[in-house]
Design an enzyme around this catalytic site. Structure first.
Site, short mmCIF file in Angstrom:
data_model
loop_
_atom_site.label_atom_id
_atom_site.label_comp_id
_atom_site.label_asym_id
_atom_site.label_seq_id
_atom_site.Cartn_x
_atom_site.Cartn_y
_atom_site.Cartn_z
N TYR A 50 0.87 -1.21 -0.12
CA TYR A 50 -0.02 0.10 0.03
C TYR A 50 0.79 1.13 0.00
O TYR A 50 0.34 2.44 -0.41
CB TYR A 50 -0.88 0.06 1.31
CG TYR A 50 -2.31 -0.54 1.10
CD1 TYR A 50 -2.13 -1.90 0.60
CD2 TYR A 50 -3.46 -0.22 1.39
CE1 TYR A 50 -3.52 -2.66 0.66
CE2 TYR A 50 -4.71 -0.57 1.20
CZ TYR A 50 -4.46 -1.90 0.91
OH TYR A 50 -5.96 -2.76 0.99
N LYS B 195 2.86 -15.33 2.60
CA LYS B 195 2.99 -15.96 1.41
C LYS B 195 4.40 -16.31 1.09
O LYS B 195 5.05 -15.84 0.49
CB LYS B 195 2.46 -15.24 0.12
CG LYS B 195 2.51 -15.98 -1.18
CD LYS B 195 1.31 -16.82 -1.10
CE LYS B 195 1.33 -17.59 -2.53
NZ LYS B 195 0.67 -18.80 -2.42
N ASP C 152 -3.38 -18.18 0.97
CA ASP C 152 -4.17 -19.02 0.16
C ASP C 152 -4.99 -20.00 1.03
O ASP C 152 -6.34 -20.05 0.95
CB ASP C 152 -3.64 -19.41 -1.16
CG ASP C 152 -2.38 -20.02 -0.99
OD1 ASP C 152 -1.80 -20.05 0.26
OD2 ASP C 152 -1.97 -20.71 -1.78
N ASP D 115 -6.38 -6.94 4.33
CA ASP D 115 -7.81 -6.37 3.81
C ASP D 115 -8.48 -7.28 3.07
O ASP D 115 -9.89 -7.44 3.25
CB ASP D 115 -7.05 -5.27 2.58
CG ASP D 115 -8.09 -4.57 1.82
OD1 ASP D 115 -8.97 -4.10 2.50
OD2 ASP D 115 -8.13 -4.59 0.74
N ASP E 190 -12.65 -8.88 4.58
CA ASP E 190 -13.81 -8.90 3.78
C ASP E 190 -14.29 -10.27 3.54
O ASP E 190 -15.74 -10.37 3.53
CB ASP E 190 -13.62 -8.64 2.32
CG ASP E 190 -13.82 -6.85 2.09
OD1 ASP E 190 -13.36 -6.07 3.15
OD2 ASP E 190 -14.11 -6.41 0.95
C1 IPM Z 1 -10.51 -1.09 4.02
C2 IPM Z 1 -10.44 -0.26 2.55
C3 IPM Z 1 -9.45 0.39 2.40
C4 IPM Z 1 -7.97 -0.42 2.35
C5 IPM Z 1 -9.61 1.02 0.93
C6 IPM Z 1 -10.75 2.19 0.86
C7 IPM Z 1 -8.32 1.98 0.60
O1 IPM Z 1 -10.82 -1.64 1.78
O2 IPM Z 1 -10.23 -0.04 5.09
O3 IPM Z 1 -10.51 -2.17 4.16
O4 IPM Z 1 -7.72 -1.12 1.33
O5 IPM Z 1 -7.47 -0.11 3.42
MG MG Z 2 -10.99 -3.37 2.68
#
Ligand code: IPM
Ligand code: MG
Length: 367
Positions: A144, A193, A226, A250, A254
């Site tokens: 990042y 990884k 993975d 990240d 999700d």
């Molecule tokens: C999160 C989001 C952010 C990230 C994006 C919006 C840049 O996905 O906070 O998880 O990748 O950190």
């Molecule tokens: Mg995110």
């Protein structure tokens, strides 16, 4: 400033950000009323709205207002309006910039399951029994923040994003994760990884050393990212604390939000080093979800991830554990009563708006 007055900076951002932060603010005010605390709230610009107003995604004034605060509550940033790949400034730069400027290297993303929401997850209910995990995502390093750019033209044009981690960056986030594991089931899974990436090999060896030297009471397991993506679905209850680098964290969170049933349920706390001698600990609190431009302004957004982020703010930045518990219990009651947005409503069940859910939580806090 009296002991019971706190300064909170609000960064509503874009899309559904302002809507969910408004509900978080209601909850803060309700907590203030119930516990006799006062919150001095100051709003600042971040993301797309900051670009439109000032030309930059992270104005200096925003950094200053965050640095002066006891804690920061953030909504979300970004949207199609600012998505032009040629654009020089992007809303997300504001988000990464504020995390970096405040030194918030450890991002905590807890995942628990509410029994009434077992049906909201795409996983079979029996797989979800006993799920209670915490992802500690490194937040200010890795791919990042590395150098990025383009070279060449036409078919020879190429792009690069450099991923770098230093020993010190790995050590501090692993220490943080070790401390959190100590307060829980003392099991730490480090995700990398290492079969491919040099940064991951450094991550793995550094993690092993920190845990061996400083956390002999913690059981460490290492897992490839993975495989972790698979095990999170296959046997999610086996995880206690997961520590991993920025991008893996990240992606995996999700995925993990689907255990709980919705992105709209997962809060997060981003913390840096604590300042000795200060009674509060600076932190930034935000839902893990994005700005969801497709549902913005329609009262559809689930405010619970932001409200639960307020609970984490009370607990970790202000040390108000009882107030945090009251907020969390209020959220449980509201879910129990079925006062929920469409993302977690049972089929055929009544669907409530963002504001109605926020009002219900507020009422449960003050009554
Ligand atoms: C999160 C989001 C952010 C990230 C994006 C919006 C840049 O996905 O906070 O998880 O990748 O950190
Ligand atoms: Mg995110």
């Amino acid at each position: 400033m009296s002991e019971s007055s706190y300064q909170i900076t609000l960064l509503p951002g874009d899309g559904i950000g302002p809507e969910v932060v408004a509900e978080g603010v209601k909850v803060l005010k309700a907590v203030g009323q119930r516990f006799g605390l006062s919150f001095e709230l100051r709003e600042a610009l971040l993301g797309g709205i900051a670009i439109d107003t000032t030309g930059t995604a992270l104005p200096d004034e925003t950094v200053r207002l965050c640095q002066e605060a006891d804690a920061v509550l953030l909504g979300a940033v970004g949207g199609p309006k600012w998505d032009d790949p040629q654009a020089k400034v992007r809303p997300e730069q504001g988000l990464l910039g504020i995390r970096k400027a405040l030194g918030l290297y450890a991002n905590l993303r807890p995942v628990t399951i509410h029994p009434k929401l077992l049906g909201a997850s795409p996983l079979k209910a029996e797989r979800l029994q006993g799920v209670d995990l915490l992802v500690v995502r490194e937040l200010t390093g890795g791919i990042y923040f590395g150098e990025k750019g383009r070279t060449g033209t036409g078919a020879d044009e190429s792009a690069f994003d450099v991923c770098t981690y230093s020993v010190a960056e790995i050590e501090r986030v692993v220490r943080a994760a070790g401390e959190w594991a100590r307060g829980r089931r003392r099991k730490l899974t480090s995700v990398d990884k290492a079969n491919v990436l040099e940064t991951s090999r450094l991550w793995r060896s550094t993690t092993a050393q920190v845990i061996r030297d400083e956390f002999p009471d913690i059981t460490l397991e290492t897992m490839l990212v993975d495989a972790c993506a698979m095990h999170l679905l296959r046997r999610p209850a086996d995880f206690d604390v997961i520590v991993t680098e920025n991008m893996f964290g990240d992606i995996l969170t999700d995925e993990a939000s689907m255990l709980a049933g919705s992105m709209g349920l997962l809060p997060s706390a981003s913390l840096g080093a604590s300042t000795p001698g200060r009674s509060t600990r600076m932190g930034l609190y935000e839902p893990i979800h994005g700005s969801a431009p497709d549902i913005a302004g329609r009262g559809l957004a689930n405010p619970l991830a932001t409200i639960l982020s307020v609970a984490l703010l009370l607990r970790y930045s202000l040390g108000l554990d009882e107030a945090a518990q009251v907020v969390e219990r209020a959220v449980e009651q509201v879910i129990e009563a079925g006062t929920v947005t469409a993302d977690i409503a049972d089929p055929g069940e009544q669907v409530c708006s963002t504001i109605e859910v926020g009002d219900a939580v507020t009422e449960a806090i003050v009554s």
